[in-house]
Design a protein around this motif. Structure first.
Motif, PDB file in Angstrom:
ATOM      1  N   ARG A 220       0.822  -1.202   0.000  1.00 13.37           N
ATOM      2  CA  ARG A 220       0.000   0.000   0.000  1.00 13.37           C
ATOM      3  C   ARG A 220       0.861   1.259   0.000  1.00 13.37           C
ATOM      4  NH1 ARG A 220      -4.968  -0.987   4.312  1.00 13.37           N
ATOM      5  NH2 ARG A 220      -6.234  -2.332   3.003  1.00 13.37           N
ATOM      6  N   GLU A 221       1.924   1.227   0.787  1.00 14.57           N
ATOM      7  CA  GLU A 221       2.823   2.379   0.815  1.00 14.57           C
ATOM      8  C   GLU A 221       3.419   2.633  -0.567  1.00 14.57           C
ATOM      9  OE1 GLU A 221       3.394   4.560   3.014  1.00 14.57           O
ATOM     10  OE2 GLU A 221       2.376   3.721   4.738  1.00 14.57           O
ATOM     11  N   ASP A 222       3.821   1.538  -1.238  1.00 14.21           N
ATOM     12  CA  ASP A 222       4.363   1.680  -2.602  1.00 14.21           C
ATOM     13  C   ASP A 222       3.290   2.228  -3.540  1.00 14.21           C
ATOM     14  OD1 ASP A 222       6.753   0.693  -1.700  1.00 14.21           O
ATOM     15  OD2 ASP A 222       6.384  -1.356  -2.368  1.00 14.21           O
ATOM     16  N   PHE A 223       2.067   1.760  -3.333  1.00 14.22           N
ATOM     17  CA  PHE A 223       0.964   2.223  -4.169  1.00 14.22           C
ATOM     18  C   PHE A 223       0.749   3.723  -3.989  1.00 14.22           C
ATOM     19  CE2 PHE A 223      -3.694   3.059  -4.238  1.00 14.22           C
ATOM     20  CZ  PHE A 223      -3.893   2.921  -5.606  1.00 14.22           C
ATOM     21  N   ILE A 224       0.779   4.178  -2.739  1.00 13.61           N
ATOM     22  CA  ILE A 224       0.605   5.597  -2.454  1.00 13.61           C
ATOM     23  C   ILE A 224       1.717   6.417  -3.091  1.00 13.61           C
ATOM     24  CG2 ILE A 224       0.637   7.306  -0.590  1.00 13.61           C
ATOM     25  CD1 ILE A 224      -0.823   5.271   1.138  1.00 13.61           C
ATOM     26  N   SER A 225       2.947   5.937  -2.960  1.00 15.05           N
ATOM     27  CA  SER A 225       4.082   6.655  -3.553  1.00 15.05           C
ATOM     28  C   SER A 225       3.952   6.739  -5.070  1.00 15.05           C
ATOM     29  CB  SER A 225       5.390   5.960  -3.170  1.00 15.05           C
ATOM     30  OG  SER A 225       5.564   5.946  -1.769  1.00 15.05           O
TER      31      SER A 225
END
Length: 358
Positions: A124-129
């Motif tokens: 999810r963090e990668d997705f947000i970035s």
């Protein structure tokens, strides 16, 4: 078991053989059945639950059979009771061993689930970035370019071109707002909402948000009005809150009212004080909300299927509830009579700040 047997398998067989030899080579009053506990415990750590129970039953059977074999006669009551106590000890050991094995499997399952959740959080963090870089940046660039074209930096612009460029600018801004909402929803789910709280006047926030939505309301031919109940003193509506987040709450709810109102309709933002709470009511005169939709309005990605005009992604009300909940408040919706809907949220009131001059 298929293929080569593990070492523990042969070790358990050896224990059983030794205990069985001692059991049947001595008089019945000598009880060696207690020693079956050792292979049962070994099996519980290395073999399956089914194998552990099977070994327990075998140990119980061999301990009881020694009452009549090889002597072929029933022993005294004391010897029988002693054997039954040994059987009870074996059964308790086997049951506890199986239970412990189940607990260990459950712990391992939960650890694997926790690891999967941690990996999902990283995704999810990668997705947000990725969204931040690949979507927001080009949208911001496009918005600035359209502004430059509208300002005549690249040549003369006709009134017709101005209308087209204004429509493009609104579209890009809506896309940017959608991206930001998606980012906020995912970030809030993972990290929670980080509030910068201070004394704020809900009436002032409402007035500022309504001013920014004047063009949208005019386009939809909807009138937006602000009223403060029975009082004209806006200093009555103070709460401890995050200004930017509460602006988003007002904006989401007012836009929702505008979108769901007919042309020539009216959206009213009403502020009231009830006891220790400040109440904000956003009323529209649209088609209202069906009973089936009411429980789901604030769910993520939920869009109604009734007669009210559907718009957006279903994230606005979900984000609004996140913000109000983070402030320690409540939010709900209901139908108006004879037509329309009302959204209400309440926040804890605070005393009038000393430096307020309103």
């Amino acid at each position: 078991m298929k293929g080569s047997k593990p070492l523990i398998y042969w070790l358990i067989l050896l224990f059983f053989a030794v205990i069985l030899s001692l059991e049947y080579a001595t008089p019945a009053e000598y009880v060696f059945g207690y020693f079956y506990i050792v292979p049962i415990v070994l099996a519980s750590y290395k073999l399956t639950k089914k194998a552990t129970l099977r070994l327990t039953l075998i140990g119980v059977g061999l301990t009881l059979s020694n009452l009549v074999f090889p002597q072929l006669e029933i022993e005294t009551l004391a010897i029988t009771v002693n054997r039954l106590i040994a059987v009870l000890a074996l059964w308790v050991t086997g049951s506890l061993a199986v239970r412990i094995r189940q607990y260990e499997e459950e712990i391992n399952r939960q650890q694997a689930q926790l690891q999967a959740q941690q990996q999902l959080a990283a995704v999810r963090e990668d997705f947000i970035s990725t969204l931040t870089h690949d979507l927001k940046t080009p949208l911001l660039g496009a918005i600035e370019t359209i502004k430059g074209i509208k300002a005549g930096l690249f040549g003369e612009i006709t009134p017709q071109h101005q209308k087209v460029l204004e429509m493009m600018l609104r579209s890009h801004r809506s896309s940017l707002e959608l991206v930001q909402t998606l980012l906020d929803v995912y970030r809030n789910d993972i990290e929670g909402i980080q509030l910068q709280c201070e004394p704020v006047n809900l009436a002032s926030i409402a007035a500022e948000v309504i001013a920014t939505l004047t063009n949208l309301a005019a386009t939809r031919q909807v009138y937006v009005v602000l009223s403060c109940g029975d009082s004209d003193f806006r200093t009555h509506f103070w709460v401890n809150g995050d200004v930017l987040q509460l602006q988003r709450v007002f904006s989401n709810l007012i836009i929702n009212g505008i979108n769901h109102s007919p042309r020539g309709g009216r959206v009213e933002v009403k502020l009231e004080t009830e006891g220790d709470f400040q109440l904000v009511k956003i009323l529209d005169n649209g088609q209202g909300i069906t009973p089936n939709e009411l429980p789901h309005l604030f769910e993520r990605f939920y869009q109604g299927t009734g007669d009210r005009q559907a718009s957006g992604t279903g994230l606005g009300l979900y984000l609004t509830r996140q913000i109000i909940t983070a402030h320690g408040g409540k939010i709900w919706a209901a139908n108006r009579s004879p037509m329309g809907a009302i959204f209400i949220f309440c926040l804890k009131a605070i005393p009038l700040p000393n430096n307020d001059l309103n």
